[in-house]
Design a protein around this motif. Structure first.
Motif, short mmCIF file in Angstrom:
data_model
loop_
_atom_site.label_atom_id
_atom_site.label_comp_id
_atom_site.label_asym_id
_atom_site.label_seq_id
_atom_site.Cartn_x
_atom_site.Cartn_y
_atom_site.Cartn_z
N HIS A 1 -12.70 10.06 2.26
CA HIS A 1 -12.32 11.18 1.39
C HIS A 1 -13.50 11.56 0.49
O HIS A 1 -14.14 10.67 -0.11
CB HIS A 1 -11.13 10.79 0.50
CG HIS A 1 -9.81 10.70 1.22
ND1 HIS A 1 -9.64 11.01 2.54
CD2 HIS A 1 -8.58 10.32 0.76
CE1 HIS A 1 -8.37 10.85 2.88
NE2 HIS A 1 -7.71 10.42 1.82
N ILE B 1 -1.62 19.04 0.66
CA ILE B 1 -1.19 17.72 1.11
C ILE B 1 -0.01 17.35 0.22
O ILE B 1 -0.17 17.14 -0.99
CB ILE B 1 -2.33 16.68 0.99
CG1 ILE B 1 -3.55 17.14 1.79
CG2 ILE B 1 -1.85 15.30 1.47
CD1 ILE B 1 -4.79 16.26 1.63
N GLY C 1 -5.90 9.83 6.73
CA GLY C 1 -4.99 9.64 5.59
C GLY C 1 -3.56 10.02 5.91
O GLY C 1 -2.63 9.58 5.25
N ALA C 2 -3.39 10.84 6.91
CA ALA C 2 -2.04 11.28 7.27
C ALA C 2 -1.47 10.47 8.43
O ALA C 2 -0.39 10.78 8.93
CB ALA C 2 -2.06 12.75 7.64
N SER D 1 3.74 4.00 -1.37
CA SER D 1 3.90 4.61 -2.70
C SER D 1 5.25 4.31 -3.34
O SER D 1 5.47 4.63 -4.51
CB SER D 1 3.71 6.13 -2.60
OG SER D 1 4.65 6.67 -1.69
N ARG E 1 -7.12 19.05 3.12
CA ARG E 1 -7.39 18.25 4.33
C ARG E 1 -8.52 18.91 5.11
O ARG E 1 -8.52 20.13 5.30
CB ARG E 1 -6.13 18.20 5.19
CG ARG E 1 -6.21 17.27 6.37
CD ARG E 1 -6.08 15.82 6.01
NE ARG E 1 -4.73 15.49 5.57
CZ ARG E 1 -4.42 14.38 4.90
NH1 ARG E 1 -5.35 13.49 4.60
NH2 ARG E 1 -3.18 14.14 4.53
N ASN F 1 -2.72 5.40 -4.50
CA ASN F 1 -3.04 6.38 -3.46
C ASN F 1 -4.55 6.37 -3.18
O ASN F 1 -5.35 6.08 -4.07
CB ASN F 1 -2.59 7.74 -4.04
CG ASN F 1 -3.15 8.92 -3.34
OD1 ASN F 1 -4.25 9.36 -3.63
ND2 ASN F 1 -2.38 9.46 -2.43
N GLN G 1 -10.02 15.67 2.10
CA GLN G 1 -9.49 14.40 2.59
C GLN G 1 -9.48 14.31 4.11
O GLN G 1 -9.14 15.26 4.81
CB GLN G 1 -8.08 14.20 2.03
CG GLN G 1 -8.07 14.16 0.51
CD GLN G 1 -6.72 13.86 -0.10
OE1 GLN G 1 -6.44 14.32 -1.20
NE2 GLN G 1 -5.87 13.08 0.56
N GLU H 1 0.31 14.91 -3.03
CA GLU H 1 -0.97 14.26 -3.32
C GLU H 1 -1.48 14.59 -4.73
O GLU H 1 -1.97 13.72 -5.45
CB GLU H 1 -2.00 14.69 -2.27
CG GLU H 1 -3.24 13.83 -2.22
CD GLU H 1 -3.02 12.52 -1.46
OE1 GLU H 1 -1.88 12.23 -1.06
OE2 GLU H 1 -4.01 11.79 -1.30
N ASN I 1 0.82 -1.20 0.00
CA ASN I 1 0.00 0.00 0.00
C ASN I 1 0.87 1.26 0.00
O ASN I 1 0.35 2.37 -0.12
CB ASN I 1 -0.88 -0.07 1.26
CG ASN I 1 -1.72 1.15 1.42
OD1 ASN I 1 -2.50 1.45 0.54
ND2 ASN I 1 -1.56 1.84 2.51
N ARG J 1 5.24 2.39 -6.80
CA ARG J 1 4.14 2.60 -7.76
C ARG J 1 4.66 3.09 -9.11
O ARG J 1 5.53 3.96 -9.15
CB ARG J 1 3.16 3.65 -7.21
CG ARG J 1 2.36 3.16 -6.03
CD ARG J 1 1.36 4.21 -5.61
NE ARG J 1 0.86 3.91 -4.27
CZ ARG J 1 0.47 4.83 -3.40
NH1 ARG J 1 0.49 6.11 -3.72
NH2 ARG J 1 0.04 4.47 -2.21
N1 LIG Z 1 -1.65 11.12 1.27
C1 LIG Z 1 -2.86 10.37 1.59
C2 LIG Z 1 -2.54 9.07 2.24
C3 LIG Z 1 -1.29 8.43 1.74
O1 LIG Z 1 -0.48 8.06 2.52
O2 LIG Z 1 -1.17 8.34 0.42
P1 LIG Z 1 0.04 7.57 -0.34
O3 LIG Z 1 -0.17 6.12 -0.12
O4 LIG Z 1 -0.07 7.96 -1.74
O5 LIG Z 1 1.33 8.03 0.29
C4 LIG Z 1 -3.74 11.22 2.47
O6 LIG Z 1 -3.18 12.04 3.13
O7 LIG Z 1 -4.93 11.08 2.58
#
Ligand SMILES: N[C@@H](CC(=O)OP(=O)(O)O)C(=O)O
Ligand SMILES: NC(=O)C1=CN([C@@H]2O[C@H](COP(=O)(O)OP(=O)(O)OC[C@H]3O[C@@H](n4cnc5c(N)ncnc54)[C@H](OP(=O)(O)O)[C@@H]3O)[C@@H](O)[C@H]2O)C=CC1
Length: 349
Positions: free
Chosen positions: A241, A198, A179-180, A106, A234, A147, A175, A201, A104, A109
């Protein structure tokens, strides 16, 4: 049963993995890894549990191990990774020598031969795995999910891109703080407030969406050729989200046709009846005041994206707009990796 491990098991997304894997018909959690701060402790002692339900009894006594493949039991086949991206960059490759890594994070990716997959959107990208294994001489491999904001957007765009000629997409996100991560946004920064930035993002949403909706030619992904612009913010919501989406097509369209294509969209997970697959990946609601994160984030056990306020955009030719809500740590994170692993378990293992 396939034995699975969770890397980053004590974190926000790691806990969501454990919650979603409780009573899974095919996967049994047998290994939990985290940092040296947690290694050597019982999982229950190492973890401040943030989920709404109780910590599953089955994981409480598991001893947390260091995040190295050497510490992992050989009976494990799949490791789910919810590690910080910088650490995932090196360590996920070390695991991929012997294990399937459903990540999961990044870190990997959109890299050559590493599939970035939403099973309903681009399952064909799993065909990269052979090349990945040959190139690295690995018995295992890495597969990544996008993401959290991107996943929700791409699921709703897929039936549109498949049925209409898209010229441009603009999206503005609201969001959730989860997520953070638990310590990611201080309460003083977000209560009574909104943070209009963010880091990284917008770039991720723009690049990952065009990849997911592009074409895999058997070797590389050719990005979708419409324009996509994201603005990310945010808001003081715990989970879920929300995104406002504005679409311009090349041609005239019927808005009921758009609603119909979204509502009836199904993909390979639905065809294969995978355990975590929602019956409908996109749910279209007609009420004027939906979707809302508190009311809609758990649709389809958190694996469906809810769309509402679908309407023609009178200000521009051939245009329409809508609002979506998706659960960022379920469909946007742990649930996405688990669905990827279910597809791999069905098709490859
Ligand atoms: N950045 C996303 C969560 C996250 O960690 O995304 P990623 O897996 O792309 O780093 C959020 O703040 O809601
Ligand atoms: N939250 C979300 O909605 C989403 C998150 N993600 C991504 O998932 C990943 C995890 O996010 P989240 O759960 O929120 O983060 P957390 O900070 O809540 O958890 C991080 C986890 O990683 C472990 N960890 C941290 N540093 C190390 C290290 N050096 N070595 C080994 N383990 C380490 C921590 O262990 P310990 O407790 O021992 O410190 C903890 O288990 C990130 O890459 C994030 O970008 C992706 C999409 C959505």
């Amino acid at each position: 049963m396939v034995n699975v491990g969770v890397l980053g098991a004590t974190g926000m997304v790691g806990q969501r993995f454990i919650q979603l894997l409780e009573n899974h018909p095919d996967f049994e959690v047998t290994a939990l890894a985290a940092s040296s701060r947690s290694a050597g402790k019982r999982y229950e002692d190492a973890t401040t549990w943030y989920m709404n339900n109780e910590m599953p009894e089955s994981v409480k006594d598991i001893e947390v191990i260091e995040t190295t493949p050497e510490a992992m039991d050989n009976d494990v086949d799949i490791v789910f990774s919810s590690l910080p991206a910088d650490f995932a960059l090196t360590v996920e490759k070390a695991y991929a020598k012997d294990y399937v890594v459903a990540s999961n994070a990044s870190a990997h990716r959109m890299k050559k031969n590493i599939p970035l997959v939403i099973p309903e959107v681009n399952p064909e990208c799993l065909d990269m795995i052979d090349a990945q294994q040959k190139e690295n001489d690995w018995d295992g491999f890495i597969v990544t999910n996008p993401n959290c904001s991107t996943i929700a957007l791409a699921l709703t765009l897929k039936p549109i891109v498949d049925n209409f000629n898209v010229n441009s997409v603009r999206v503005s996100t609201m969001q959730a703080v989860s997520g953070a991560g638990y310590n990611g946004v201080p309460s003083m920064a977000i209560i009574d407030n909104l943070v209009p930035y963010i880091g990284g993002e917008e770039e991720k949403m723009e690049s990952e969406s065009l990849y997911l909706l592009g074409k895999f030619d058997g070797s590389d992904v050719i990005n979708a050729d419409f324009k996509l612009s994201a603005s990310c913010h945010r808001v003081p919501v715990i989970d879920g989200h929300t995104e406002a989406v504005f679409i311009e097509l090349d041609d005239k369209f019927d808005i009921d046709d758009v609603a119909d294509k979204m509502a009836n969209f199904k993909g390979l997970p639905q065809e294969l009846n995978l355990f975590s697959a929602p019956e409908n990946p996109v749910i279209v609601k007609n009420e004027n005041d939906r979707p809302q994160p508190r009311m809609d984030r758990n649709a389809g056990n958190g694996m469906a994206v809810t769309v509402g306020r679908l309407r023609e955009d009178q200000a521009f030719d051939n245009s329409f707009k809508y609002v979506l809500v998706g659960h960022n740590t379920v469909r946007g994170a742990a649930g996405a990796s688990i669905l990827n692993a279910e597809l791999i378990n069905d098709k490859i293992l």
